[in-house]
Design an enzyme around this catalytic site. Structure first.
Site, short mmCIF file in Angstrom:
data_model
loop_
_atom_site.label_atom_id
_atom_site.label_comp_id
_atom_site.label_asym_id
_atom_site.label_seq_id
_atom_site.Cartn_x
_atom_site.Cartn_y
_atom_site.Cartn_z
N CYS A 1 0.98 -1.10 0.04
CA CYS A 1 -0.23 0.20 0.16
C CYS A 1 1.38 0.93 0.38
O CYS A 1 1.76 1.96 -1.03
CB CYS A 1 -1.22 0.19 1.66
SG CYS A 1 -2.44 0.81 0.92
N HIS B 1 -3.15 -5.27 0.17
CA HIS B 1 -2.96 -5.64 1.41
C HIS B 1 -3.38 -6.95 1.56
O HIS B 1 -4.39 -8.08 1.38
CB HIS B 1 -4.36 -5.61 2.33
CG HIS B 1 -4.06 -3.24 2.05
ND1 HIS B 1 -3.64 -3.17 3.62
CD2 HIS B 1 -4.33 -2.85 1.81
CE1 HIS B 1 -3.57 -2.08 3.59
NE2 HIS B 1 -4.38 -0.92 2.45
N GLU C 1 -2.35 -9.18 3.90
CA GLU C 1 -3.31 -9.09 4.96
C GLU C 1 -4.51 -9.35 5.48
O GLU C 1 -4.98 -8.83 6.78
CB GLU C 1 -2.39 -7.91 6.08
CG GLU C 1 -2.35 -7.18 6.74
CD GLU C 1 -2.93 -6.11 5.72
OE1 GLU C 1 -4.23 -4.82 5.78
OE2 GLU C 1 -2.32 -6.38 4.58
#
Length: 384
Positions: free
Chosen positions: A260, A350, A352
């Protein structure tokens, strides 16, 4: 008060458009950049994502708050959004993990919101006109349209905003590896989400989360096998310190992975500029294509800035050849960078992601492979 007994509220946009609705969450006034998120789930993770600092978030999903609020899914220690806009808030949450309602948590943390407006119309307006400054007003802050618009137009813009320092950790901390430690990573906190160190810990990585103000000597003191650049808010053009740190890491050929905001920082360290997008990418259903394989991943994203360039483009840098490795097929936005002569890569999305999707989670394994392969190259041994 309106004729239903609820408190009225107004969302006022920089271009003069006014949306009237009901007060939701805390009463008062809040200013920020209004953006929309297309995620159908994960509103708690969205609200607590530091990357949303100083942004008024519009949820395109019509019903919000059905699963309430729990004490486990926060991505940071607090709600970071500047304001919240929903269409149909849940009257009674229903979920076995819920400990309280979303409205209660918004009130507790002082987040001013508005409900009962046509979020589909608002989203179409933002797609056509672009993200812009806005304000949510309710209670004794509800004023004439002219007065509220004046407050909105004097608020700071997102372009040129230096916000990562507001959200970074004040002190270093460590997230221990689960099981046997395989690697030690220094993570530069530009607005890191809680699930990121957890995902690395599950792979045997001991994560040392460091403040944005850290020097390279402080990174070296961790004796890391790799360096991680986190997500975060604001304009990447303001992050000269983070870019300089990244260049120091690249000079020493330490394995590096960014996501990001970290993708934008790596790109700038490699010589590319960034630009403000019209309305950005925010949601959990955004496709990305890997130019090397053609493989498509459905990803979670939250960004209003992007790297300049064309998908698959290769260019030279102070650290050798670089490829713009991923892109979004919706609009051609660059979604990844890979250095071809030093061990570094990053993505705009992202891996995660909570509450999903998880297509990109294997990128953490790729980071592990990069650290495993660095044993024969130049490392930070001289600094250990």
């Amino acid at each position: 008060m309106n004729n239903t007994g609820t408190t009225t509220a107004a969302l006022v946009l920089e271009d003069g458009r006014v949306f009237r609705g009901d007060a939701y969450g805390a009463r008062g006034a809040s200013l920020g950049e209004v953006v929309f998120s297309t995620g159908m789930t994960g509103y708690q993770e969205t609200l607590t994502d530091p990357s949303y600092h100083r942004q008024i978030v519009v949820q395109t999903a019509p019903q919000i708050g059905n699963t309430g609020w729990n004490d486990d899914d926060d991505e940071s220690s607090r709600i970071w959004v500047a304001g919240y806009v929903v269409r149909d808030p849940a009257r009674t949450p229903s979920n076995w993990r819920s400990t309280r309602g979303l409205d209660d948590e918004l009130v507790r943390q002082g987040i001013v919101g508005i409900s009962g407006i046509d979020t589909r119309m608002l989203t179409r307006h933002l797609r056509e006109r672009g993200a812009m400054r806005a304000g949510v007003f309710s209670g004794d802050q509800l004023d004439s349209p002219e007065a509220m618009l004046e407050r909105v137009r004097t608020a700071p813009a997102m372009k040129g905003a230096d916000l990562a320092g507001d959200v970074t950790t004040a002190h270093p901390y460590v997230v221990d590896a689960i099981g046997e430690r395989r690697f030690r990573v220094a993570a530069l906190d530009l607005g890191i989400k809680s699930n990121t160190p957890r995902m690395m810990a599950a792979r045997g990585i001991e994560v040392h989360v460091l403040p944005l103000t850290s020097t390279f000597a402080e990174i070296a003191a961790v004796a890391p096998d790799g360096v991680f650049l986190s997500n975060g808010p604001g304009d990447p053009a303001t992050q000269a310190h983070a870019v300089d740190l990244t260049r120091s890491v690249l000079e020493r050929r330490i394995p590096l992975f960014g996501i990001c905001f970290g993708n934008q920082i790596l790109g700038r360290a490699l010589g590319r500029d960034t630009y403000k997008m019209r309305y950005g990418h925010r949601g959990i259903n955004i496709p990305v294509i890997d130019v090397a394989t053609g493989r498509v991943a459905i990803t979670s994203q939250n960004h209003g800035f992007a790297l300049e360039g064309e998908p698959g483009e290769e260019f030279g840098s102070d650290f050798g050849r670089v490829q713009l490795s991923h892109y979004c097929p919706n609009d051609g936005t660059v979604e990844g960078v890979r250095a071809l002569d030093v061990p570094a890569f990053s993505v705009q999305y992202h891996p995660e992601a909570a509450a999903g999707p998880h297509d990109a989670a294997p990128l953490f394994d790729e980071f592990c492979n990069l650290m495993s392969g660095a044993a024969g190259g130049q490392t930070m041994d001289e600094d250990r």
